[in-house]
Design a protein around this motif. Structure first.
Motif, PDB file in Angstrom:
ATOM      1  N   PRO A 130       0.830  -1.206   0.000  1.00 14.87           N
ATOM      2  CA  PRO A 130       0.000   0.000   0.000  1.00 14.87           C
ATOM      3  C   PRO A 130       0.850   1.234   0.000  1.00 14.87           C
ATOM      4  N   LEU A 131       0.322   2.300  -0.613  1.00 19.91           N
ATOM      5  CA  LEU A 131       1.097   3.528  -0.711  1.00 19.91           C
ATOM      6  C   LEU A 131       1.373   4.136   0.659  1.00 19.91           C
ATOM      7  N   GLY A 132       0.409   4.049   1.571  1.00 16.23           N
ATOM      8  CA  GLY A 132       0.619   4.596   2.901  1.00 16.23           C
ATOM      9  C   GLY A 132       1.553   3.707   3.693  1.00 16.23           C
ATOM     10  N   ARG A 133       2.451   4.271   4.496  1.00 14.96           N
ATOM     11  CA  ARG A 133       3.380   3.493   5.287  1.00 14.96           C
ATOM     12  C   ARG A 133       3.048   3.690   6.760  1.00 14.96           C
ATOM     13  N   SER A 163      12.677  10.990   2.519  1.00 21.62           N
ATOM     14  CA  SER A 163      13.954  10.328   2.265  1.00 21.62           C
ATOM     15  C   SER A 163      14.010   9.827   0.830  1.00 21.62           C
ATOM     16  N   PRO A 164      15.207   9.727   0.264  1.00 15.04           N
ATOM     17  CA  PRO A 164      15.336   9.196  -1.104  1.00 15.04           C
ATOM     18  C   PRO A 164      14.761   7.791  -1.232  1.00 15.04           C
ATOM     19  N   GLU A 165      14.831   6.992  -0.144  1.00 17.16           N
ATOM     20  CA  GLU A 165      14.327   5.625  -0.201  1.00 17.16           C
ATOM     21  C   GLU A 165      12.811   5.602  -0.415  1.00 17.16           C
ATOM     22  N   ILE A 166      12.106   6.547   0.271  1.00 15.95           N
ATOM     23  CA  ILE A 166      10.649   6.614   0.108  1.00 15.95           C
ATOM     24  C   ILE A 166      10.297   7.021  -1.313  1.00 15.95           C
ATOM     25  N   VAL A 167      11.023   8.029  -1.844  1.00 18.51           N
ATOM     26  CA  VAL A 167      10.752   8.486  -3.210  1.00 18.51           C
ATOM     27  C   VAL A 167      10.989   7.354  -4.205  1.00 18.51           C
TER      28      VAL A 167
END
Length: 249
Positions: A130-133, A163-167
């Motif tokens: 899911p998009l939400g974390r 964070s770059p990881e989320i993007v």
């Protein structure tokens, strides 16, 4: 029946030399086809897509499975419409049946699973997260509430809070969703083209009968089904690009 999911996956991975981590991954149909091949040795594995990623590819696998069931007179319905949704319970029940059938019918000889699929990829996609974390109070776009950050990247400076990881994770999900959309469009056009062929054949036969002063109730009923619509339904454009898929049902 008493085997756990872990035990079933262990058996499946050992038999087929794959690395499934969830029962849901069996919903692609490839593993079911190869288990049956390990018994009879005559499943056309060149047609089985072990790394299928879209539902229309899953359907190809299940068509192969149904044909093999028919040729060997296996009296077991295959609930394709449920299995392709990759839900755990539906696939667990079918995997349990597959395991019992294998226990009763396997020839006891060595089975070279990799050779049978000619070294083809067995990579199986996981379900899309899911998009939400959880735990981050992030909006689907990955930014904190009240801020708008484009998917292409975070704002300069540490105040952006992304964070770059989320993007990168969101961009990967977007690419996967785009791929699924493309697959669904191809699947839609694939079946629409088949219905169009049926429509043409039925219409031609009706016109032939009318010219001879005759009629056919069954053909009329087929036409009613073909031309019936539902609210909100949109017919695909007549000039939709035809599929170049080589697999047909």
């Amino acid at each position: 029946m008493g085997e756990s999911r872990t035990e079933l996956l262990g058996w499946l991975n050992e038999l087929l030399q794959i690395n499934y981590t969830k029962v849901e991954q069996c919903g692609t149909g490839g593993a079911y086809c190869q288990v049956i091949d390990s018994i009879f040795g005559d499943v056309p594995m060149s047609r089985v897509k072990m790394n299928a990623k879209h539902e229309y590819e899953f359907l190809v696998n299940y068509k192969v499975l149904q044909n093999v069931f028919k040729s060997h007179k296996i009296d077991k319905p295959v609930p394709v419409d449920k299995l392709v949704k990759c839900k755990m319970q539906d696939n667990l029940e079918f995997l349990q049946w597959i395991k019992r059938f294998w226990d009763q019918n396997n020839p006891g000889t060595h089975y070279d699973a990799v050779a049978r699929r000619r070294g083809g990829s067995t990579e199986t996609p996981a379900t899309i997260a899911p998009l939400g974390r959880s735990g981050g109070n992030l909006t689907p776009g990955g930014a904190k509430p009240g801020r708008r950050t484009p998917l292409g990247g975070a704002r300069s400076g540490s105040s952006a809070g992304v964070s770059p990881e989320i993007v990168q994770g969101l961009q990967a999900q977007l690419r996967e969703l785009n791929g699924q959309t493309e697959g669904l469009e191809k699947e839609r056009d694939f079946y629409f083209a088949k219905l169009r062929d049926i429509e043409i054949l039925v219409q031609a036969q009706v016109e032939t009968l009318e010219a001879a002063g005759a009629d056919d109730h069954t053909l009329r009923e087929i036409q009613k089904i073909l031309y019936s619509t539902e609210e909100g339904f949109e017919v695909p454009e007549a000039n939709a690009v035809p599929l170049d898929e080589e697999e047909t049902f």
